[in-house]
Write an enzyme that holds these catalytic residues in place. Structure first.
Site, PDB file in Angstrom:
ATOM      1  CB  CYS A  57      -0.900  -0.027   1.232  1.00 23.19           C
ATOM      2  SG  CYS A  57      -1.817   1.507   1.509  1.00 23.19           S
ATOM      3  CD1 TRP A  90      -6.139  -3.713   5.111  1.00 19.48           C
ATOM      4  CD2 TRP A  90      -4.581  -4.770   3.894  1.00 19.48           C
ATOM      5  NE1 TRP A  90      -5.913  -2.966   3.982  1.00 19.48           N
ATOM      6  CE2 TRP A  90      -4.955  -3.594   3.215  1.00 19.48           C
ATOM      7  CE3 TRP A  90      -3.609  -5.598   3.326  1.00 19.48           C
ATOM      8  CZ2 TRP A  90      -4.403  -3.219   2.001  1.00 19.48           C
ATOM      9  CZ3 TRP A  90      -3.049  -5.233   2.111  1.00 19.48           C
ATOM     10  CH2 TRP A  90      -3.437  -4.059   1.456  1.00 19.48           C
ATOM     11  CB  THR A 124      -7.647   2.095   5.774  1.00 18.45           C
ATOM     12  OG1 THR A 124      -7.608   2.871   6.982  1.00 18.45           O
ATOM     13  CG2 THR A 124      -8.978   2.324   5.081  1.00 18.45           C
ATOM     14  CB  VAL A 125      -2.797  -0.646   6.058  1.00 18.84           C
ATOM     15  CG1 VAL A 125      -3.152  -1.866   6.856  1.00 18.84           C
ATOM     16  CG2 VAL A 125      -2.869  -0.935   4.566  1.00 18.84           C
ATOM     17  CE1 TYR A 188      -5.384   2.781  -5.324  1.00 17.52           C
ATOM     18  CE2 TYR A 188      -3.849   4.616  -5.275  1.00 17.52           C
ATOM     19  CZ  TYR A 188      -4.172   3.318  -4.948  1.00 17.52           C
ATOM     20  OH  TYR A 188      -3.274   2.548  -4.239  1.00 17.52           O
TER      21      TYR A 188
END
Length: 352
Positions: A57, A90, A124-125, A188
């Site tokens: 990421c 994750w 999220t990370v 993105y």
């Protein structure tokens, strides 16, 4: 980087594009801050928190680079998720038994639910977790790295650089705003565009901004001032993924990074700076995008190329002057447990 909540446990990866619509990133993050004065109830305390990232990421990569540059390894431990995930979360599938050895959980989702039962937003990370309670503190990646620079100063290594110098903050803030809009998120907006018009608009903005940044960097070694700053960290993590993923997978194909001479030299300069390239795992990067985003790549075939060894070639940027760490010094080598496997690195080609 986000996974969507799912209570079924089914593998529902791939729902990244909405037909007919422009991609809009959900930027509603957990804005709790870890500060020197503990104003939000979470004071800076060495050993109290764990930074959870994925090497795939770009947003998490920022945090791992800043942690390395500032020498916060003793103060803030690191948990690394695997490169792929399902829609739920994750996972810690790189660790023995698939469980994070410090947090004792198999999924990052568990830390989110520990603080917010029924949490409905994306998992999220990067995320920072309070080890004692097992609760997520923040996933606000943009503020997170700024706080590592400003709020954790008492625990920086000797010789740590100032990545967010006070005198340059207005200029840094200005450039990272356009970086996010047109480049970091711009790739993105190309890749996840749901119609031709929104794709072409994002494509034009991306390369117009890259051309402008190339002109800027033709005159100076770093984006702001004569040392590495937060702005360079944020730009680098997108450039590091450009040819491996964004050029083909996201259709950002006017030019490869290797075909943009100034940006390619700038990216190599940073890559060869301790703390940058030693955090890059090309295998994880490719496996994440090509395996998880199945609406873009339904076969889940992961490309073997491109050859990453060019990242190690001379860049010549020293001629522009500048001092990478200002009055400070480079960080030492990464800790053994945090070393990217050589077969996943620029030195590991060919991979197959």
């Amino acid at each position: 980087m986000t996974t969507s909540p799912d209570t079924t446990g089914q593998d529902t990866t791939g729902a990244y594009v909405t037909a007919g619509q422009e991609f809009t990133r959900d930027t509603n993050y957990i804005t709790t801050r870890i500060t020197a004065d503990g104003r939000d109830g979470y004071p800076v305390e060495p050993g109290r928190y764990r930074l959870v990232v994925s090497r795939a990421c770009p947003w998490a990569n920022r945090a791992s680079i800043v942690r390395r540059l500032l020498g916060l390894e003793d103060a803030l431990s690191l948990g690394v998720c695997g490169p792929t995930h399902d829609r739920r979360s994750w996972t810690f599938d790189l660790d023995p038994g698939g469980v994070d050895p410090v947090l004792g959980i198999p999924r990052l989702q568990d830390a989110y639910l520990a603080r917010f039962p029924g949490y409905e937003r994306g998992i999220t990370v990067p995320a920072i977790v309070d080890v004692a309670t097992g609760q997520v503190v923040t996933n606000d990646y943009a503020q997170m790295t700024l706080d590592l620079s400003t709020q954790w100063r008492a625990h920086h290594r000797e010789g740590a650089p100032d990545l967010y110098p006070e005198a340059l903050r207005p200029e840094i803030d200005e450039i990272v705003t356009v970086l996010f809009r047109d480049v970091n998120n711009g790739v993105y907006r190309c890749g996840f565009a749901g119609n031709q018009t929104s794709y072409e608009r994002a494509f034009a903005r991306l390369f117009r901004r890259l051309d402008e940044l190339s002109e800027r960097l033709a005159r100076q070694r770093y984006l702001v001032g004569d040392t590495i700053t937060e702005a360079d960290v944020r730009f680098f993590t997108t450039l590091a993924r450009f040819d491996a993923v964004y050029h083909g997978h996201f259709k950002c194909n006017r030019s490869k990074l290797t075909e943009m001479p100034v940006l390619w030299a700038y990216a190599r300069d940073l890559f060869q700076t301790p703390g940058f390239g030693d955090t890059i795992d090309f295998d994880h990067i490719k496996r994440h995008y090509y395996v998880v985003q199945t609406d873009l790549n339904p076969t889940r075939i992961v490309p073997v190329g491109p050859d990453p060894s060019g990242w190690l070639t001379p860049h010549g940027r020293e001629a522009l002057g500048g001092r990478p760490f200002g009055d400070g010094t480079p960080p030492g080598p990464p800790r053994q447990a945090e070393v990217v496997p050589v077969e996943h690195s620029a030195a590991g080609w060919p991979a197959a």
